[in-house]
Write an enzyme that holds these catalytic residues in place. Structure first.
Site, PDB file in Angstrom:
ATOM      1  N   GLU A  83      -7.153  -1.511  20.719  1.00  0.00           N
ATOM      2  CA  GLU A  83      -6.655  -0.903  19.477  1.00  0.00           C
ATOM      3  C   GLU A  83      -6.982  -1.750  18.245  1.00  0.00           C
ATOM      4  OE1 GLU A  83      -2.451  -0.628  20.586  1.00  0.00           O
ATOM      5  OE2 GLU A  83      -1.995  -2.043  18.996  1.00  0.00           O
ATOM      6  N   TRP A 106       2.146 -11.237  17.616  1.00  0.00           N
ATOM      7  CA  TRP A 106       3.157 -10.161  17.581  1.00  0.00           C
ATOM      8  C   TRP A 106       2.670  -8.993  18.430  1.00  0.00           C
ATOM      9  CZ3 TRP A 106       2.773  -5.076  15.625  1.00  0.00           C
ATOM     10  CH2 TRP A 106       3.978  -4.335  15.767  1.00  0.00           C
ATOM     11  N   HIS A 117       1.320  -5.850  24.376  1.00  0.00           N
ATOM     12  CA  HIS A 117       1.104  -6.206  22.970  1.00  0.00           C
ATOM     13  C   HIS A 117       0.651  -7.647  22.767  1.00  0.00           C
ATOM     14  CE1 HIS A 117       1.655  -5.203  18.637  1.00  0.00           C
ATOM     15  NE2 HIS A 117       1.411  -3.998  19.112  1.00  0.00           N
ATOM     16  N   ASP A 124       0.661   4.755  12.264  1.00  0.00           N
ATOM     17  CA  ASP A 124      -0.131   4.194  11.162  1.00  0.00           C
ATOM     18  C   ASP A 124      -1.552   4.755  11.151  1.00  0.00           C
ATOM     19  OD1 ASP A 124       0.326   2.337  13.488  1.00  0.00           O
ATOM     20  OD2 ASP A 124      -1.427   1.348  12.667  1.00  0.00           O
ATOM     21  N   GLU A 137      -3.014   8.602  22.720  1.00  0.00           N
ATOM     22  CA  GLU A 137      -1.647   8.200  22.332  1.00  0.00           C
ATOM     23  C   GLU A 137      -1.092   9.181  21.308  1.00  0.00           C
ATOM     24  OE1 GLU A 137      -1.396   4.308  20.533  1.00  0.00           O
ATOM     25  OE2 GLU A 137       0.777   4.201  20.813  1.00  0.00           O
ATOM     26  N   GLU A 195      -1.276  -2.263  28.900  1.00  0.00           N
ATOM     27  CA  GLU A 195      -2.063  -2.342  27.658  1.00  0.00           C
ATOM     28  C   GLU A 195      -2.018  -3.742  27.051  1.00  0.00           C
ATOM     29  OE1 GLU A 195      -0.935   0.799  25.022  1.00  0.00           O
ATOM     30  OE2 GLU A 195      -1.463  -0.345  23.228  1.00  0.00           O
ATOM     31  N   HIS A 225      -6.002   4.738  20.416  1.00  0.00           N
ATOM     32  CA  HIS A 225      -4.803   4.350  19.677  1.00  0.00           C
ATOM     33  C   HIS A 225      -4.356   5.528  18.809  1.00  0.00           C
ATOM     34  CE1 HIS A 225      -3.076   1.281  16.540  1.00  0.00           C
ATOM     35  NE2 HIS A 225      -2.140   1.657  17.375  1.00  0.00           N
ATOM     36  N   ASP A 239       2.954  -1.293  27.141  1.00  0.00           N
ATOM     37  CA  ASP A 239       2.186  -2.101  26.177  1.00  0.00           C
ATOM     38  C   ASP A 239       2.741  -3.522  26.165  1.00  0.00           C
ATOM     39  OD1 ASP A 239       0.684  -3.073  24.090  1.00  0.00           O
ATOM     40  OD2 ASP A 239       1.122  -1.405  22.725  1.00  0.00           O
ATOM     41  N   ARG A 252       4.846   6.293  27.784  1.00  0.00           N
ATOM     42  CA  ARG A 252       4.868   4.840  27.624  1.00  0.00           C
ATOM     43  C   ARG A 252       6.326   4.405  27.570  1.00  0.00           C
ATOM     44  NH1 ARG A 252       3.087   1.023  22.436  1.00  0.00           N
ATOM     45  NH2 ARG A 252       5.265   1.217  21.841  1.00  0.00           N
ATOM     46  N   TYR A 255       9.294  -5.858  20.905  1.00  0.00           N
ATOM     47  CA  TYR A 255       8.256  -4.938  20.413  1.00  0.00           C
ATOM     48  C   TYR A 255       8.530  -3.514  20.921  1.00  0.00           C
ATOM     49  CZ  TYR A 255       4.194  -2.062  20.413  1.00  0.00           C
ATOM     50  OH  TYR A 255       3.374  -0.977  20.252  1.00  0.00           O
ATOM     51  N   HIS A 288       6.055   8.020  23.469  1.00  0.00           N
ATOM     52  CA  HIS A 288       6.698   6.705  23.490  1.00  0.00           C
ATOM     53  C   HIS A 288       8.179   6.834  23.834  1.00  0.00           C
ATOM     54  CE1 HIS A 288       3.869   4.199  20.731  1.00  0.00           C
ATOM     55  NE2 HIS A 288       3.182   5.009  21.488  1.00  0.00           N
ATOM     56  N   ARG A 314      -9.406   1.599  23.946  1.00  0.00           N
ATOM     57  CA  ARG A 314      -8.406   2.183  23.047  1.00  0.00           C
ATOM     58  C   ARG A 314      -8.819   2.230  21.577  1.00  0.00           C
ATOM     59  NH1 ARG A 314      -3.731   3.363  23.253  1.00  0.00           N
ATOM     60  NH2 ARG A 314      -2.809   1.919  21.774  1.00  0.00           N
TER      61      ARG A 314
HETATM   62  O1  EZ4 Z   1       1.244  -2.248  17.055  1.00  0.00           O
HETATM   63  O2  EZ4 Z   1      -0.025   0.685  15.476  1.00  0.00           O
HETATM   64  O3  EZ4 Z   1      -0.017   1.017  21.095  1.00  0.00           O
HETATM   65  N1  EZ4 Z   1       0.436   0.949  20.005  1.00  0.00           N
HETATM   66  C1  EZ4 Z   1       0.633  -0.153  19.314  1.00  0.00           C
HETATM   67  C2  EZ4 Z   1       1.132  -0.009  17.892  1.00  0.00           C
HETATM   68  C3  EZ4 Z   1       0.524  -1.060  16.985  1.00  0.00           C
HETATM   69  C4  EZ4 Z   1       0.552  -0.586  15.556  1.00  0.00           C
HETATM   70  C5  EZ4 Z   1      -0.150  -1.583  14.636  1.00  0.00           C
HETATM   71  O4  EZ4 Z   1      -0.304  -1.070  13.374  1.00  0.00           O
HETATM   72  O5  EZ4 Z   1       0.408  -1.233  19.815  1.00  0.00           O
HETATM   73  O6  EZ4 Z   1       2.531  -0.077  17.866  1.00  0.00           O
HETATM   74 CO    CO Z   2      -0.712  -1.028  21.622  1.00  0.00          CO
END
Ligand code: EZ4
Ligand code: CO
Length: 401
Positions: A261, A401, A211, A315, A338, A235, A311, A209, A147, A159, A122, A282
């Protein structure tokens, strides 16, 4: 090999994790990740209160039967909480089976289909030039795929951007609020990638991404605008509950698409795969019912030349990363994995056999999936509530989000 006990360990070494540990009568232990960002305790309770009592006494070798028992037997199917809980059991059982065989897990999944798994890192920055520096950093570390996310003029807390070295999606306390403007984003994003290609050429894969923020026609426009920059993937261009949206996007652009994801079942992905509306799926080991279910998703995807791109944000615990790498190295249609490096404290609590070398990761040769937990250390970091942020448009409308 009978299941003697199973325990749920909730800890917060730099961020919250939920881990399932299954013990057998032979003294072997297996681990599964059950972390659902911002909703951790729901899965912990699902496991502790409803699943663990059904596991004790069962034959740990019966992975598929236990999976079906927990899925069909619950009557209530699918959903992120259920599937994360089943996924943790499944991963722990695969870990146990491989340990009892004395083999690294990938050997039980058919052996290696490749030498190692290509991963993407990232790169993030507050503006284009900072993002360029971050990409440059990743290239120096040997990443083949990167990314890129950047702060956007006029958007507060875009984001994927953080003050810290590594972006961490959850925040302590109640959900934070961010502001989103599609107009500002669509104006900015193509300029970011034009600059990156101008500076770094086409030697490296670039990913992005979105998102879940755009409407189908906006996503189509962005995909089209990014075509000269030849992304590895775009993505989550739109929220994918509406799988039909991808028909519209696909009609307008050849930018490859990656989705999934937030999916937890093969049914979430079936139309996207069978209608060839995406290029990468993903779904993660943790959120999609474990290795057993993810293998079925990959087998379906293989028929349509759709590749995996699991993914792998922070987390997902190191237990997920270990399992994902065994899955990734063995499955024929692996695409990319990832890789957001965990905090040093997370790595300390979860010692692991997997390694990173010049843009590729290897699961290692330890029996099982190769990830353990230091429970004594974990106990020093109790659960600390945290949430993902929410996003609103400039007029206050709640957005994805
Ligand atoms: O928002 O893992 O591609 N990665 C992502 C992450 C997700 C988080 C959500 O818990 O989109 O940043
Ligand atoms: Co993502």
């Amino acid at each position: 090999m009978k299941i003697r006990a199973a325990r749920v360990i909730v800890c917060c070494p730099a961020r919250n994790f939920v881990t399932l540990k299954i013990e057998t009568d032979e003294g072997l232990t297996g681990l599964g990740d059950a972390t659902l960002n911002g909703r951790e305790l729901a899965v912990a309770s699902y496991l502790k209160d409803h699943v663990v009592p059904c596991l004790v006494g069962r034959d740990a070798h019966q992975i598929e039967d236990i999976w079906q028992y927990l899925y069909k037997g619950a009557y209530w199917r699918r959903g992120p909480v259920t599937m994360a809980a089943i996924g943790a059991v499944d991963t722990a059982l695969w870990d146990l089976k491989a340990k009892s065989a004395g083999l690294p897990l990938y050997q039980l999944l058919g052996g290696k289909s490749r030498a190692a798994c290509m991963v993407y890192g990232h790169a993030q920055g507050r503006d284009v030039e900072e993002t360029c520096d971050a990409v440059s950093d990743h290239i120096e570390q040997g990443y083949r795929a990167i990314r890129a996310q950047s702060g956007i003029p006029g958007i507060e807390k875009a984001y994927g951007i953080a003050g810290a070295k590594f972006y961490e999606p959850a925040e302590k306390g109640l959900p934070g609020e961010t502001v989103w403007s599609t107009e500002r984003y669509l104006d900015f994003a193509p300029k970011l990638f034009e600059r990156l290609r101008q500076k770094f050429g086409f030697e490296h894969h670039l990913l992005h991404d979105v998102h879940h923020r755009l409407t189908p026609i906006e996503a189509a426009r962005l995909g089209k605008a990014l075509e000269p920059c030849r992304l590895f993937w775009m993505e989550d261009p739109t929220p994918a509950e509406n799988q039909d949206a991808f028909r519209l996007i696909r009609r307008h652009t050849v930018t490859p698409l990656a989705v999934g994801e937030v999916f937890n079942s093969i049914h979430d992905a079936r139309d996207l795969i069978e209608s060839q509306l995406i290029d990468y799926i993903r779904m993660s080991v943790t959120h999609a019912g474990g290795i057993s279910h993810l293998r079925k998703v990959a087998a379906l995807a293989e028929l349509y030349q759709v590749r995996t791109g699991c993914h792998g944000a922070t987390d997902l615990s190191p237990v997920c990363m270990g399992a994902a790498l065994h899955f990734g190295i063995s499955v024929s249609n692996f695409g990319i994995q990832e890789h957001m490096p965990h905090a040093p404290l997370t790595d300390e609590v979860f010692p692991h056999a997997y390694t990173f070398k010049r843009g590729f990761m290897h699961p290692g040769e330890a029996p099982g999936h190769g990830v353990e937990i230091d429970e004594e250390l974990a106990a020093k970091y109790p659960y600390d509530p945290a949430y993902l942020p929410v996003a609103r448009l400039e007029d206050g409308t709640l957005w994805s989000w």
